[in-house]
Motif scaffolding. Sequence first.
Motif, PDB file in Angstrom:
ATOM      1  N   LEU A  47       8.744   2.629 -10.268  1.00  0.00           N
ATOM      2  CA  LEU A  47       8.338   2.126  -8.967  1.00  0.00           C
ATOM      3  C   LEU A  47       7.117   0.968  -9.281  1.00  0.00           C
ATOM      4  N   PHE A  48       6.122   1.271 -10.078  1.00  0.00           N
ATOM      5  CA  PHE A  48       5.063   0.389 -10.024  1.00  0.00           C
ATOM      6  C   PHE A  48       5.710  -0.912 -10.668  1.00  0.00           C
ATOM      7  N   GLU A  49       6.574  -0.969 -11.479  1.00  0.00           N
ATOM      8  CA  GLU A  49       7.328  -2.159 -11.966  1.00  0.00           C
ATOM      9  C   GLU A  49       8.175  -3.001 -10.740  1.00  0.00           C
ATOM     10  N   ARG A  50       8.755  -2.049  -9.910  1.00  0.00           N
ATOM     11  CA  ARG A  50       9.472  -2.594  -8.859  1.00  0.00           C
ATOM     12  C   ARG A  50       8.614  -3.441  -8.021  1.00  0.00           C
ATOM     13  N   ILE A  51       7.177  -2.726  -7.758  1.00  0.00           N
ATOM     14  CA  ILE A  51       6.356  -3.472  -6.781  1.00  0.00           C
ATOM     15  C   ILE A  51       5.748  -4.539  -7.550  1.00  0.00           C
ATOM     16  N   ALA A  52       5.622  -4.607  -8.900  1.00  0.00           N
ATOM     17  CA  ALA A  52       5.122  -5.849  -9.622  1.00  0.00           C
ATOM     18  C   ALA A  52       6.253  -7.083  -9.376  1.00  0.00           C
ATOM     19  N   GLY A  53       7.495  -6.692  -9.454  1.00  0.00           N
ATOM     20  CA  GLY A  53       8.396  -7.784  -9.375  1.00  0.00           C
ATOM     21  C   GLY A  53       8.563  -8.155  -8.069  1.00  0.00           C
ATOM     22  N   ALA A  54       7.936  -7.547  -6.784  1.00  0.00           N
ATOM     23  CA  ALA A  54       7.922  -7.962  -5.446  1.00  0.00           C
ATOM     24  C   ALA A  54       6.885  -8.782  -5.189  1.00  0.00           C
ATOM     25  N   GLU A  55       5.996  -8.360  -5.762  1.00  0.00           N
ATOM     26  CA  GLU A  55       4.477  -9.135  -5.418  1.00  0.00           C
ATOM     27  C   GLU A  55       4.441 -10.357  -6.080  1.00  0.00           C
ATOM     28  N   LYS A  56       3.462 -11.187  -5.536  1.00  0.00           N
ATOM     29  CA  LYS A  56       3.236 -12.356  -6.072  1.00  0.00           C
ATOM     30  C   LYS A  56       1.881 -12.524  -6.824  1.00  0.00           C
ATOM     31  N   GLU A  57       1.785 -12.694  -8.279  1.00  0.00           N
ATOM     32  CA  GLU A  57       0.555 -12.976  -8.830  1.00  0.00           C
ATOM     33  C   GLU A  57      -0.518 -11.720  -8.757  1.00  0.00           C
ATOM     34  N   ASN A  58       0.115 -10.667  -8.887  1.00  0.00           N
ATOM     35  CA  ASN A  58      -0.816  -9.249  -8.834  1.00  0.00           C
ATOM     36  C   ASN A  58      -0.505  -8.602 -10.005  1.00  0.00           C
ATOM     37  N   TRP A  59      -1.700  -8.514 -10.853  1.00  0.00           N
ATOM     38  CA  TRP A  59      -1.607  -7.754 -12.066  1.00  0.00           C
ATOM     39  C   TRP A  59      -1.742  -6.328 -11.911  1.00  0.00           C
ATOM     40  N   ILE A  60      -2.142  -5.788 -10.788  1.00  0.00           N
ATOM     41  CA  ILE A  60      -2.376  -4.426 -10.669  1.00  0.00           C
ATOM     42  C   ILE A  60      -1.163  -3.270 -11.016  1.00  0.00           C
TER      43      ILE A  60
ATOM     44  N   GLU B 146     -19.544   1.418  -7.522  1.00  0.00           N
ATOM     45  CA  GLU B 146     -19.236   1.159  -6.306  1.00  0.00           C
ATOM     46  C   GLU B 146     -17.628   1.349  -6.153  1.00  0.00           C
ATOM     47  N   GLU B 147     -17.426   1.590  -4.859  1.00  0.00           N
ATOM     48  CA  GLU B 147     -15.781   1.911  -4.525  1.00  0.00           C
ATOM     49  C   GLU B 147     -15.248   0.277  -4.672  1.00  0.00           C
ATOM     50  N   PRO B 148     -13.895   0.258  -5.106  1.00  0.00           N
ATOM     51  CA  PRO B 148     -13.333  -1.206  -5.255  1.00  0.00           C
ATOM     52  C   PRO B 148     -13.048  -1.538  -3.848  1.00  0.00           C
ATOM     53  N   LYS B 149     -13.335  -2.839  -3.648  1.00  0.00           N
ATOM     54  CA  LYS B 149     -12.883  -3.578  -2.532  1.00  0.00           C
ATOM     55  C   LYS B 149     -11.370  -4.060  -2.639  1.00  0.00           C
ATOM     56  N   VAL B 150     -10.974  -4.164  -3.718  1.00  0.00           N
ATOM     57  CA  VAL B 150      -9.493  -4.565  -3.643  1.00  0.00           C
ATOM     58  C   VAL B 150      -8.662  -3.067  -4.098  1.00  0.00           C
ATOM     59  N   PRO B 151      -7.579  -3.075  -2.937  1.00  0.00           N
ATOM     60  CA  PRO B 151      -6.810  -1.794  -3.150  1.00  0.00           C
ATOM     61  C   PRO B 151      -6.134  -1.415  -4.307  1.00  0.00           C
ATOM     62  N   PHE B 152      -6.468  -0.439  -4.726  1.00  0.00           N
ATOM     63  CA  PHE B 152      -5.868   0.343  -6.106  1.00  0.00           C
ATOM     64  C   PHE B 152      -6.423  -0.419  -7.412  1.00  0.00           C
ATOM     65  N   TYR B 153      -7.562  -1.107  -7.274  1.00  0.00           N
ATOM     66  CA  TYR B 153      -8.424  -1.674  -8.423  1.00  0.00           C
ATOM     67  C   TYR B 153      -8.645  -0.401  -9.301  1.00  0.00           C
ATOM     68  N   PRO B 154      -8.647  -0.546 -10.693  1.00  0.00           N
ATOM     69  CA  PRO B 154      -8.949   0.703 -11.401  1.00  0.00           C
ATOM     70  C   PRO B 154     -10.270   1.257 -11.285  1.00  0.00           C
ATOM     71  N   HIS B 155     -10.141   2.559 -11.052  1.00  0.00           N
ATOM     72  CA  HIS B 155     -11.610   3.213 -10.690  1.00  0.00           C
ATOM     73  C   HIS B 155     -11.423   4.506 -11.605  1.00  0.00           C
ATOM     74  N   TRP B 156     -10.495   4.837 -12.575  1.00  0.00           N
ATOM     75  CA  TRP B 156     -10.424   6.116 -12.980  1.00  0.00           C
ATOM     76  C   TRP B 156     -11.371   6.277 -14.172  1.00  0.00           C
TER      77      TRP B 156
ATOM     78  N   ASN C 294       0.889  -1.125  -0.092  1.00  0.00           N
ATOM     79  CA  ASN C 294      -0.127   0.234   0.047  1.00  0.00           C
ATOM     80  C   ASN C 294       0.982   1.172  -0.095  1.00  0.00           C
ATOM     81  N   LYS C 295       1.902   1.311   0.807  1.00  0.00           N
ATOM     82  CA  LYS C 295       2.756   2.329   0.716  1.00  0.00           C
ATOM     83  C   LYS C 295       3.602   2.494  -0.509  1.00  0.00           C
ATOM     84  N   GLY C 296       3.989   1.694  -1.172  1.00  0.00           N
ATOM     85  CA  GLY C 296       4.872   1.597  -2.582  1.00  0.00           C
ATOM     86  C   GLY C 296       3.564   2.112  -3.547  1.00  0.00           C
ATOM     87  N   MET C 297       2.487   1.558  -3.544  1.00  0.00           N
ATOM     88  CA  MET C 297       1.600   1.972  -4.431  1.00  0.00           C
ATOM     89  C   MET C 297       1.263   3.411  -4.246  1.00  0.00           C
ATOM     90  N   SER C 298       0.918   3.724  -3.268  1.00  0.00           N
ATOM     91  CA  SER C 298       0.637   5.262  -2.753  1.00  0.00           C
ATOM     92  C   SER C 298       1.840   6.248  -3.267  1.00  0.00           C
TER      93      SER C 298
END
Length: 209
Positions: free
Chosen positions: A44-57, A184-194, A23-27
């Motif tokens: 930074l998004f790419e670095r987060i993606a590399g650290a996450e497991k199976e997260n497409w966001i 509705e507001e997304p239930k998944v953090p940072f889910y596309p809502h733009w 959450n801190k990195g995405m923010s």
Amino acid sequence: MKTLITIITLLCLQFAIGQQNYNKGMSKAFELWKAQQTDEAANLFERIAGAEKENWIPFYYAAQIHIISTYNTKEGKEIESRLAKAQNLVNEAKTFSDNNAEVLVLEAMLNTAYVAYKPNVYGMKLSAKVEELYQQAKALEPNNPRAILYHAEWKMGSARFWGKDPKAFCPEVEKAILYFENAEEPKVPFYPHWGMKQVTRVQKICNQS
């Protein structure tokens, strides 16, 4: 029994710490993007993606930045480089989330960027693919406002190219606005809502006399 409880507690703690760091990195990445430090945000998004497991966001937003950035440059090599990178990132996102309407919309935007870059080269080659991607996204999520809005904009552009009235698709824009307002507001953090801010740009065509 105590050992099992200890293991479960440690796993929950590890998950909580991981989620907090995510959450801190995405923010932070969104802050960089808002400050127009687009390359820093994408990295930074790419670095987060590399650290996450199976997260497409994180892959999704890194790709989106590269796609949007192509409209702010006239340097062909940079455009091609960004779009190629965006395609790789989209492919990664699809690996972790198959049949995802948001990713399909993003891939349609990617191919639209190619058409905008060199319409004489990519127009005939990719137009059918763009249409197919939007149709797939809308089949998966008929009320997805981004799919409806950007598909309408795509069809307006096609109409202008063929000498037809782009305003024929203005009802689709109004439909997108309705879905944006009722989303509705997304239930998944940072889910596309733009997307609501982009409505004004598309609406300009409808307001022309």
